[in-house]
Motif scaffolding. Structure first.
Motif, mmCIF file in Angstrom:
data_model
loop_
_atom_site.group_PDB
_atom_site.id
_atom_site.type_symbol
_atom_site.label_atom_id
_atom_site.label_comp_id
_atom_site.label_asym_id
_atom_site.label_seq_id
_atom_site.Cartn_x
_atom_site.Cartn_y
_atom_site.Cartn_z
ATOM 1 N N PHE A 15 3.545 4.613 -13.789
ATOM 2 C CA PHE A 15 2.199 4.896 -13.277
ATOM 3 C C PHE A 15 1.224 3.795 -13.701
ATOM 4 O O PHE A 15 0.479 3.255 -12.871
ATOM 5 N N LEU B 250 1.765 6.292 -7.140
ATOM 6 C CA LEU B 250 0.643 6.864 -7.882
ATOM 7 C C LEU B 250 0.407 8.325 -7.544
ATOM 8 O O LEU B 250 0.051 9.117 -8.426
ATOM 9 N N LEU B 251 0.585 8.671 -6.288
ATOM 10 C CA LEU B 251 0.234 10.026 -5.875
ATOM 11 C C LEU B 251 1.413 10.987 -5.861
ATOM 12 O O LEU B 251 1.207 12.192 -5.901
ATOM 13 N N ILE B 252 2.619 10.464 -5.765
ATOM 14 C CA ILE B 252 3.776 11.351 -5.616
ATOM 15 C C ILE B 252 4.848 11.088 -6.682
ATOM 16 O O ILE B 252 5.194 11.982 -7.456
ATOM 17 N N ARG C 234 0.839 -1.210 0.000
ATOM 18 C CA ARG C 234 0.000 0.000 0.000
ATOM 19 C C ARG C 234 0.868 1.252 0.000
ATOM 20 O O ARG C 234 0.565 2.233 -0.694
ATOM 21 N N LEU D 272 -2.334 -2.565 -8.743
ATOM 22 C CA LEU D 272 -3.330 -2.328 -7.694
ATOM 23 C C LEU D 272 -4.694 -2.852 -8.111
ATOM 24 O O LEU D 272 -5.404 -3.512 -7.332
ATOM 25 N N ALA E 263 7.749 7.636 -16.749
ATOM 26 C CA ALA E 263 6.781 8.024 -15.725
ATOM 27 C C ALA E 263 5.416 7.410 -16.051
ATOM 28 O O ALA E 263 4.717 6.919 -15.155
ATOM 29 N N LEU E 264 5.073 7.418 -17.317
ATOM 30 C CA LEU E 264 3.772 6.878 -17.736
ATOM 31 C C LEU E 264 3.706 5.364 -17.508
ATOM 32 O O LEU E 264 2.717 4.844 -16.965
ATOM 33 N N ALA F 100 -0.686 1.112 -11.320
ATOM 34 C CA ALA F 100 -2.151 1.176 -11.238
ATOM 35 C C ALA F 100 -2.770 -0.172 -11.606
ATOM 36 O O ALA F 100 -3.724 -0.623 -10.945
ATOM 37 N N PHE G 84 0.727 3.833 -3.033
ATOM 38 C CA PHE G 84 0.337 5.190 -2.668
ATOM 39 C C PHE G 84 1.400 6.190 -3.099
ATOM 40 O O PHE G 84 1.119 7.226 -3.715
ATOM 41 N N ALA H 239 5.249 9.195 -9.536
ATOM 42 C CA ALA H 239 5.008 9.289 -10.983
ATOM 43 C C ALA H 239 4.595 10.701 -11.407
ATOM 44 O O ALA H 239 5.136 11.220 -12.401
ATOM 45 N N PRO H 240 3.670 11.380 -10.730
ATOM 46 C CA PRO H 240 3.324 12.742 -11.145
ATOM 47 C C PRO H 240 4.504 13.720 -11.074
ATOM 48 O O PRO H 240 4.716 14.502 -12.005
ATOM 49 N N THR H 241 5.255 13.667 -9.999
ATOM 50 C CA THR H 241 6.401 14.586 -9.904
ATOM 51 C C THR H 241 7.471 14.243 -10.932
ATOM 52 O O THR H 241 8.101 15.121 -11.516
ATOM 53 N N MET I 104 6.885 12.972 -13.807
ATOM 54 C CA MET I 104 6.355 13.437 -15.092
ATOM 55 C C MET I 104 6.595 14.928 -15.263
ATOM 56 O O MET I 104 7.003 15.383 -16.334
#
Lengths: 149, 221
Positions: B136, B104-106, B97, B143, B132-133, B140, B101, B108-110, B112
């Motif tokens: 992610f 997905l939330l930190i 988890r 999960l 990054a894609l 995902a 968490f 990969a977006p950062t 990217m």
């Protein structure tokens, strides 16, 4: 948990758009200021005048320049040795060895700190441009060698 | 299926040969990341990008990304232990988890966002974006499949995700190797990047292929 996938997808897309927007906004400015370039410039300024100054050290008429270059010289011991040898040779009146490989072409040796595993090593310093003073000194050296012949 | 003692020994030896360097280099990476949290600007990595660090959001993304990456690398090390899975399943669940968490939330977006300003040419920037894609998407899917109780698919997708996370480690290993054989910095950087990303993907896919009889279905399940 499924909501995490939705939320994270939105976050990822938002980050992508923010990246695109930042790229459009800042890229030109950064390229003009030289993204990644300032570090190179700073490093070339802080490093010893490189090996092109060895010719200045070997020129008898450039003692002032040689003193200044020695003051700013931060070469490693290995790199300093050929410089000193050239100076001593020239002072003793021996002809400069024209077959010595120009030290500017030698790869700069660096120790890599294995502890800094995650940190990128510093850029290889590009060969610095020869300044007008150095060009003039090189011309003087050529004249001297021709006279000695 | 019965396994001979020789096969068991060989299997154990191969696992040790793989996991010891992975654990060592992962730990070393996390250890060397810790000084960055002094928020000093004296490190060469930051000095090289000093203009970028003047953009507040980039600076924020960088520090959150490396923090997230550290959590990912450490939590993922526990996930492949069959002992923990059998005896202490709760550790696997909670560690998973945390990994999901953080990615997905930190992470990969950062990642990217920072990819748009990556060092190198547009090819390298595109590669970071693709990385990054993939990171992610694979996380995902990992999960999603575990929520659907599809454990085999979950294993496959998380292997792919871990392969992407490990590019941070393998990139530096290749970087040091090519440095010692005398390659120039930029060439070294670009080649190491491509080899680490493509190599890790191929390694993960090869592992899944040889372990799974229905390889193609591993993408759709």
């Amino acid at each position: 948990m499924k909501s995490i996938i939705i939320l994270s997808t939105l976050l990822f897309v938002t980050a992508s758009f923010m990246g695109i927007g930042s790229y459009i906004r800042y890229n030109n400015t950064l390229q003009e200021k030289g993204l990644y370039a300032p570090l190179q410039k700073e490093q070339t300024e802080n490093t010893e005048p490189p090996q092109t100054n060895e010719s200045t050290l070997s020129a008898p008429n450039s003692s002032d320049i040689a003193e200044k270059s020695e003051q700013t010289d931060n070469h490693s011991v290995q790199q300093q040795q050929p410089v000193r040898k050239k100076t001593i040779k020239h002072q003793s009146g021996q002809q400069a060895n024209e077959n010595v490989v120009h030290a500017a072409r030698k790869p700069r040796e660096r120790e890599i700190n294995f502890k800094e595993f995650s940190r990128a090593p510093l850029e290889d310093y590009p060969a610095p441009e020869i300044t007008e003073v150095e060009k003039k000194v090189e011309e003087d050296v050529v004249e001297i060698t021709e006279e000695n012949k | 299926m019965s396994s001979t003692p020789q096969k068991i020994t060989l299997s154990f030896f191969v696992k040790v040969l793989f996991w010891v360097p992975v654990i060592f280099f992962s730990s070393l990476l996390v250890y060397n990341t810790l000084p960055y949290f002094t928020f000093s600007k004296e490190y060469s990595f930051i000095q090289e990008r000093i203009l970028l660090f003047q953009i507040p959001f980039y600076s924020f993304c960088f520090y959150t990304h490396i923090a997230a990456g550290s959590f990912c690398i450490l939590s993922a090390l526990l996930q492949f232990s069959s002992y923990i899975l059998k005896k202490r399943k709760a550790i696997h669940v909670w560690s998973g988890r945390i990994y999901v968490f953080v990615v997905l939330l930190i992470g990969a977006p950062t990642g990217m966002f920072m990819a748009f300003f990556a060092k190198g040419s547009n090819m390298e920037r595109a590669l970071f974006m693709v990385m990054a894609l993939i990171w992610f998407y694979t996380t995902a899917r990992g999960l999603q499949t575990v929520l659907e109780k599809n454990i085999v698919a979950h294993k496959h997708w998380m292997m792919r995700s871990y392969a992407m996370a490990m590019t941070a480690v393998t990139f530096r290993v290749y970087h040091i190797f090519f440095y010692y054989i005398g390659w120039s910095h930029l060439e070294n950087y670009e080649i190491s990047l491509w080899i680490s990303v493509v190599g890790n993907i191929l390694f993960a896919e090869a592992f899944i292929f040889f372990k799974n009889k229905k390889y193609i279905q591993s993408f759709t399940s």
